[in-house]
Write a protein that holds these residues in place. Structure first.
Motif, PDB file in Angstrom:
ATOM      1  N   ALA A 125       0.920  -1.294  -0.395  1.00  0.00           N
ATOM      2  CA  ALA A 125       0.185   0.590   0.116  1.00  0.00           C
ATOM      3  C   ALA A 125       0.629   1.145   0.263  1.00  0.00           C
ATOM      4  O   ALA A 125       0.189   1.767  -0.800  1.00  0.00           O
ATOM      5  CB  ALA A 125      -1.041  -0.203   1.239  1.00  0.00           C
ATOM      6  N   ALA A 126       1.755   1.306   0.662  1.00  0.00           N
ATOM      7  CA  ALA A 126       2.386   2.409   0.735  1.00  0.00           C
ATOM      8  C   ALA A 126       3.470   2.504  -0.806  1.00  0.00           C
ATOM      9  O   ALA A 126       3.302   4.103  -1.044  1.00  0.00           O
ATOM     10  CB  ALA A 126       4.012   2.175   1.695  1.00  0.00           C
ATOM     11  N   ALA A 127       3.461   1.349  -0.554  1.00  0.00           N
ATOM     12  CA  ALA A 127       4.740   1.066  -2.378  1.00  0.00           C
ATOM     13  C   ALA A 127       3.903   2.050  -3.024  1.00  0.00           C
ATOM     14  O   ALA A 127       4.517   2.597  -4.294  1.00  0.00           O
ATOM     15  CB  ALA A 127       4.889   0.076  -2.419  1.00  0.00           C
ATOM     16  N   MET A 128       2.330   1.920  -2.956  1.00  0.00           N
ATOM     17  CA  MET A 128       2.192   2.355  -4.690  1.00  0.00           C
ATOM     18  C   MET A 128       0.963   3.562  -4.067  1.00  0.00           C
ATOM     19  O   MET A 128       0.316   4.273  -5.099  1.00  0.00           O
ATOM     20  CB  MET A 128      -0.080   1.395  -4.896  1.00  0.00           C
ATOM     21  CG  MET A 128       0.943   0.124  -4.946  1.00  0.00           C
ATOM     22  SD  MET A 128       1.255   0.249  -6.724  1.00  0.00           S
ATOM     23  CE  MET A 128       0.102   0.410  -7.721  1.00  0.00           C
ATOM     24  N   ASP A 129       1.474   4.228  -2.954  1.00  0.00           N
ATOM     25  CA  ASP A 129       0.668   5.940  -3.127  1.00  0.00           C
ATOM     26  C   ASP A 129       2.207   6.461  -3.605  1.00  0.00           C
ATOM     27  O   ASP A 129       2.530   7.071  -2.655  1.00  0.00           O
ATOM     28  CB  ASP A 129       0.629   5.584  -1.575  1.00  0.00           C
ATOM     29  CG  ASP A 129       0.220   7.276  -0.938  1.00  0.00           C
ATOM     30  OD1 ASP A 129      -0.446   7.597  -1.695  1.00  0.00           O
ATOM     31  OD2 ASP A 129      -0.270   6.983  -0.008  1.00  0.00           O
ATOM     32  N   THR A 130       1.497   7.230  -4.691  1.00  0.00           N
ATOM     33  CA  THR A 130       2.958   8.119  -4.976  1.00  0.00           C
ATOM     34  C   THR A 130       2.105   9.051  -5.041  1.00  0.00           C
ATOM     35  O   THR A 130       3.380  10.180  -4.478  1.00  0.00           O
ATOM     36  CB  THR A 130       2.563   7.561  -7.030  1.00  0.00           C
ATOM     37  OG1 THR A 130       0.971   8.125  -6.948  1.00  0.00           O
ATOM     38  CG2 THR A 130       3.024   6.514  -7.637  1.00  0.00           C
ATOM     39  N   SER A 445       8.982 -11.241  12.351  1.00  0.00           N
ATOM     40  CA  SER A 445       8.904 -10.669  14.090  1.00  0.00           C
ATOM     41  C   SER A 445       9.559  -9.648  14.103  1.00  0.00           C
ATOM     42  O   SER A 445       8.815  -8.656  14.988  1.00  0.00           O
ATOM     43  CB  SER A 445       8.329 -11.434  14.630  1.00  0.00           C
ATOM     44  OG  SER A 445       9.334 -11.937  15.469  1.00  0.00           O
ATOM     45  N   ALA A 446      10.781  -9.163  14.107  1.00  0.00           N
ATOM     46  CA  ALA A 446      11.259  -7.568  14.389  1.00  0.00           C
ATOM     47  C   ALA A 446      11.582  -6.378  13.920  1.00  0.00           C
ATOM     48  O   ALA A 446      11.977  -5.776  13.878  1.00  0.00           O
ATOM     49  CB  ALA A 446      12.860  -8.512  14.811  1.00  0.00           C
ATOM     50  N   LEU A 447      10.569  -6.787  12.296  1.00  0.00           N
ATOM     51  CA  LEU A 447      11.370  -6.241  11.462  1.00  0.00           C
ATOM     52  C   LEU A 447       9.177  -5.651  11.623  1.00  0.00           C
ATOM     53  O   LEU A 447       8.097  -6.205  11.466  1.00  0.00           O
ATOM     54  CB  LEU A 447      10.677  -6.788  10.124  1.00  0.00           C
ATOM     55  CG  LEU A 447      10.557  -5.861   8.260  1.00  0.00           C
ATOM     56  CD1 LEU A 447      11.823  -4.230   8.979  1.00  0.00           C
ATOM     57  CD2 LEU A 447      10.546  -6.493   7.876  1.00  0.00           C
ATOM     58  N   SER A 448       8.999  -3.723  11.516  1.00  0.00           N
ATOM     59  CA  SER A 448       8.565  -2.551  11.514  1.00  0.00           C
ATOM     60  C   SER A 448       8.219  -2.244  10.244  1.00  0.00           C
ATOM     61  O   SER A 448       9.102  -1.998   9.938  1.00  0.00           O
ATOM     62  CB  SER A 448       8.776  -2.076  12.711  1.00  0.00           C
ATOM     63  OG  SER A 448       6.984  -1.189  12.989  1.00  0.00           O
ATOM     64  N   ILE A 449       6.785  -2.748  10.062  1.00  0.00           N
ATOM     65  CA  ILE A 449       6.395  -2.579   8.537  1.00  0.00           C
ATOM     66  C   ILE A 449       4.809  -1.385   8.160  1.00  0.00           C
ATOM     67  O   ILE A 449       4.136  -2.024   9.661  1.00  0.00           O
ATOM     68  CB  ILE A 449       6.124  -3.127   7.433  1.00  0.00           C
ATOM     69  CG1 ILE A 449       7.226  -3.834   6.899  1.00  0.00           C
ATOM     70  CG2 ILE A 449       6.137  -2.612   6.661  1.00  0.00           C
ATOM     71  CD1 ILE A 449       8.547  -3.096   6.439  1.00  0.00           C
ATOM     72  N   GLY A 450       5.216  -0.200   8.186  1.00  0.00           N
ATOM     73  CA  GLY A 450       3.738   0.312   8.476  1.00  0.00           C
ATOM     74  C   GLY A 450       3.269   1.361   7.004  1.00  0.00           C
ATOM     75  O   GLY A 450       3.693   0.893   6.510  1.00  0.00           O
ATOM     76  N   ARG A 451       2.302   1.830   7.113  1.00  0.00           N
ATOM     77  CA  ARG A 451       1.995   2.473   5.813  1.00  0.00           C
ATOM     78  C   ARG A 451       1.981   3.932   5.568  1.00  0.00           C
ATOM     79  O   ARG A 451       2.542   4.332   4.180  1.00  0.00           O
ATOM     80  CB  ARG A 451      -0.223   3.260   5.645  1.00  0.00           C
ATOM     81  CG  ARG A 451      -0.259   1.173   5.238  1.00  0.00           C
ATOM     82  CD  ARG A 451      -1.364   1.357   5.612  1.00  0.00           C
ATOM     83  NE  ARG A 451      -2.294  -0.043   5.099  1.00  0.00           N
ATOM     84  CZ  ARG A 451      -2.722  -0.445   4.298  1.00  0.00           C
ATOM     85  NH1 ARG A 451      -3.233  -0.102   3.102  1.00  0.00           N
ATOM     86  NH2 ARG A 451      -3.747  -2.279   4.160  1.00  0.00           N
ATOM     87  N   GLU A 452       3.146   4.938   6.626  1.00  0.00           N
ATOM     88  CA  GLU A 452       3.526   5.899   6.530  1.00  0.00           C
ATOM     89  C   GLU A 452       4.151   6.099   5.622  1.00  0.00           C
ATOM     90  O   GLU A 452       4.498   7.356   4.453  1.00  0.00           O
ATOM     91  CB  GLU A 452       3.805   5.985   7.918  1.00  0.00           C
ATOM     92  CG  GLU A 452       4.436   7.514   8.094  1.00  0.00           C
ATOM     93  CD  GLU A 452       6.029   7.686   8.446  1.00  0.00           C
ATOM     94  OE1 GLU A 452       6.159   8.635   9.260  1.00  0.00           O
ATOM     95  OE2 GLU A 452       5.301   6.521   9.543  1.00  0.00           O
ATOM     96  N   SER A 453       5.598   5.891   5.064  1.00  0.00           N
ATOM     97  CA  SER A 453       6.478   6.367   4.021  1.00  0.00           C
ATOM     98  C   SER A 453       6.779   4.720   3.522  1.00  0.00           C
ATOM     99  O   SER A 453       7.044   3.544   3.841  1.00  0.00           O
ATOM    100  CB  SER A 453       7.444   7.130   4.814  1.00  0.00           C
ATOM    101  OG  SER A 453       8.805   7.092   3.520  1.00  0.00           O
TER     102      SER A 453
END
Length: 698
Positions: A125-130, A445-453
């Motif tokens: 989602a973040a990757a497609m949010d141009t 589990s130790a990797l945090s991924i979000g939609r911000e950037s």
């Protein structure tokens, strides 16, 4: 940095009308051999495209053109691609499945926090949010740029260098923790040459028109990026020249791709103390401490002379120039996650190398990025939807049959001594086979991924991956690890672990089809299986023993005989020329060519066993007018029918260990009596080498 034998079929492209000896062939208007004439009683088969055959060509004159000439005429390279073949068509179909998975994951805002579905969905989602990417600009990368700008001395520069290594920018060299190739029960710290932007060290020194076109695009690309970062035009040009000057120094000290194929000469273990004395400006002791590898007492250097030059560069070059070089690589490595101006500049540079006319759709590029970043989290979602257990069982059965055939070829070998045969059989029996997907999935589990950037996600993932890789040092060898993700349409052989790996993405039509007859599957995915198995016995793979250790287990006379026979293959491929003044490099492509030669021969034997079990001494059915033997060779050939742009073909020949597709088709077959018999070819036909010129390995 494992020396995986990877096999990108995309790289197996070629021009349609190049002949066996490098001159152009006009279509041969002869009547094809009677054995390929269909009769009304012959049923239609599955797996071959009859309409794609060019029946105006005699298969004994040009089997590449006969097997797929009509397809080549009807399938030009799309504007966004550099080459086009069956793998691309399968890739498109697979991408549509992956797209549905990604879009469903991105639309799911209720996925459990920390789950694979949440991370995959938020990443895509973040990757497609141009809109958000353009609005953020270079902002998410600014802390990294500021960190580099704050460097005031060489000591701080080395710390920044380690950090940029952790971010995967590729500056100066490649380093990390890998299996020790001479002690495969342990991990070791390994450093290898790197630090270049152009696709190969030779590009920095060639001055022909084609190379100059690529170098002009390279200079333009750097100048554009420095301008995007705020440098005035004159400053941007000077900075680009600085990067090129430093990279040229590194390139001059780099080994050629042929030299990099020698595993013994690229294994140089030394103590950290000795490395510290030899490379004081690099400061290996502090380097390892900053990499969280201070416990290492030894390191393996791939190319010691290259690191002499790195040491000299760090000692003699002005701090400002070194920072300029590092700034370039920092931004270049994240171009695809930056605003469109950066990605577009990168694409224009790539165009000069590949000839592509336009970028692939964004969703395709971001699907690839998701696979590269969260491959096994994404892969689990893919396997759940697209990989039936029956496919894995059938693939394992085929590998077992091919191993039996390989064992017989070793036992019946006429030029190998008994002690060397025994070691070869020991290695074959120890071969590990991985099919479909890992038995133990990677833990995110130790990797945090979000939609911000999107860019912040990429930065976080690279740091997480580096930390994960570094943590291997001192621990047991992870034999469950995969070097490819489950949706990948590819395969590999890993010498230090003596294993072959076939991801789920490969095990589907046209490479593997449960509905097709044995000849089709053995010629398609079976040919690849044989190819991978025999990589353990090619000119590189044969130098590793049953436990994956880089050790000479060959009797001297056997090794000399192998080299003599392999050199015949090299000479044959040196003569192939798909473009004016451009010849295949028989030494660079040696391992892949040998694997094609041996793999096709070994798998043909496995097919004969399978047919004997199924039909005994009775008649074997024809489909579409072709015998099983003919269908076997047609299946191999049709998966290598590839159109490729001249720019991409030239770069493939310069940089890729795989020969172009037409030579992967005809090169082995010209040496196989089995092909000659299958199509009724005669001595003197263009597809048939004389017995005195024929290459025979196994």
């Amino acid at each position: 940095m494992n020396k995986l034998h990877l096999h990108p079929w995309l790289a197996a492209g070629t021009l349609a009308l190049a002949s066996c000896a490098g001159t152009k062939l006009a279509p041969v208007a002869t009547t094809p051999t009677a054995a390929v004439a269909a009769t009304p009683a012959d049923p239609a088969g599955v797996g071959l495209d009859m309409a794609d055959l060019d029946r105006t060509v005699n298969p004994c004159d040009d089997f590449f053109q006969f097997s797929g000439g009509n397809w080549l005429k009807s399938n030009p390279v799309p504007s966004y691609a550099s080459s086009w073949g069956p793998r691309n068509l399968l890739g498109n179909r697979t991408q549509e499945t992956l797209r549905r998975i990604l879009e469903d994951a991105a639309a799911n805002r209720t996925a459990a926090p920390g789950s694979n579905a949440q991370k995959v969905g938020d990443f895509y989602a973040a990757a497609m949010d141009t809109v958000a990417i353009e609005k953020a600009g270079i902002g998410p990368l600014k802390p990294e740029l500021d960190r580099l700008a704050a460097v005031r001395d060489k000591a701080a520069l080395r710390a920044a260098m380690v950090h940029l290594q952790e971010l995967g920018t590729g500056i100066f060299f490649r380093g990390g923790v890998e299996v020790d190739e001479k002690k495969t029960t342990e991990y070791a710290v390994q450093l290898n040459q790197g630090g270049l932007t152009l696709p190969d060290r030779d590009f920095y020194f060639k001055n022909d028109a084609r190379t100059e076109k690529v170098k002009t695009a390279y200079r333009t690309y750097m100048t554009e990026v420095f301008g995007l970062l705020g440098d005035a035009p004159a400053v941007a040009r000077r900075n680009a020249a600085t990067v090129e000057r430093l990279e040229t120094r590194l390139a001059r000290a780099s080994r050629t791709r042929v030299e990099l194929r020698d595993p013994q000469s690229n294994y140089n273990k030394m103590t950290v103390a000795a490395a510290q004395k030899r490379y004081p400006a690099l400061d290996p002791k502090k380097l390892l401490a900053d990499m969280q590898l201070s416990k290492a007492q030894e390191i393996i250097l791939g190319q010691p002379a290259f690191f002499d030059e790195v040491n000299a560069v760090l000692k003699t070059e002005p701090l400002a120039d070194l920072k300029t070089y590092m700034r370039w690589h920092l931004v270049r490595s994240f171009a695809s996650a930056l605003p469109s101006a950066y990605a577009d500049a990168a694409f224009r540079y790539g165009q000069a190398q590949t000839g592509a006319k336009q970028q692939a759709a964004r969703w395709k590029r971001m699907q690839t990025a998701t696979d590269q970043t969260l491959g096994e989290a994404f892969g689990q979602l893919y396997v759940d939807q697209a990989f039936p257990p029956a496919a894995k069982a059938k693939a394992l059965e085929m590998v077992a049959n091919i191993k039996v055939s390989m064992a017989e070829h070793i036992q019946n070998n006429t030029w190998m001594s008994a002690p060397t045969k025994a070691e070869a059989l020991k290695k074959l029996n120890a071969l590990r086979v991985k099919i479909g997907y890992p038995d133990v999935w990677k833990d995110y589990s130790a990797l945090s991924i979000g939609r911000e950037s999107y860019l912040k996600n990429v930065l976080a993932a690279r740091l997480w991956n580096n930390k994960r890789e570094t943590a291997k040092f001192g621990g047991p060898i992870d034999r469950n690890e995969w070097g490819m993700t489950p949706p990948t349409i590819n395969a590999y052989y890993n010498p230090p672990l003596n294993e072959i790996v076939f991801p789920a993405g490969y095990l589907q039509p046209p490479f593997f089809d449960p509905k097709a007859d044995d000849a089709i599957n053995y010629g398609a995915i079976g040919g690849v299986m044989g190819h991978e198995i025999t990589h353990g016995f090619d000119d590189q793979g044969r130098q590793y023993d049953s436990e994956g250790n880089l050790r000479d287990w060959w009797k001297p006379a056997d090794a000399a005989e192998f080299t003599k026979r392999a050199n015949v293959v090299g000479q044959q491929y040196d003569a192939f020329s798909p473009l004016d003044s451009v010849h295949v490099n028989g030494k660079l492509t040696m391992g892949e060519n040998l694997a094609d030669f041996a793999g096709l021969t070994v798998v043909y034997g496995a097919l004969q066993k399978q047919l004997q079990q199924r039909y005994g001494n009775g008649p074997r059915p024809k489909y579409d007018g072709f015998t099983p033997e003919q269908r076997y060779f047609l299946s191999w050939a049709q998966l290598r029918r590839t159109n490729i742009r001249p720019e991409a073909l030239r770069q493939q020949i310069l940089t890729d260990p795989h020969s172009p597709g037409q030579y992967r088709t005809i090169g082995p077959l010209m040496n196989m009596p089995q092909f000659q018999a299958a199509f009724g070819c005669k001595e003197g036909d263009k597809m048939i080498r004389s017995t005195t010129d024929r290459a025979v390995i196994w």
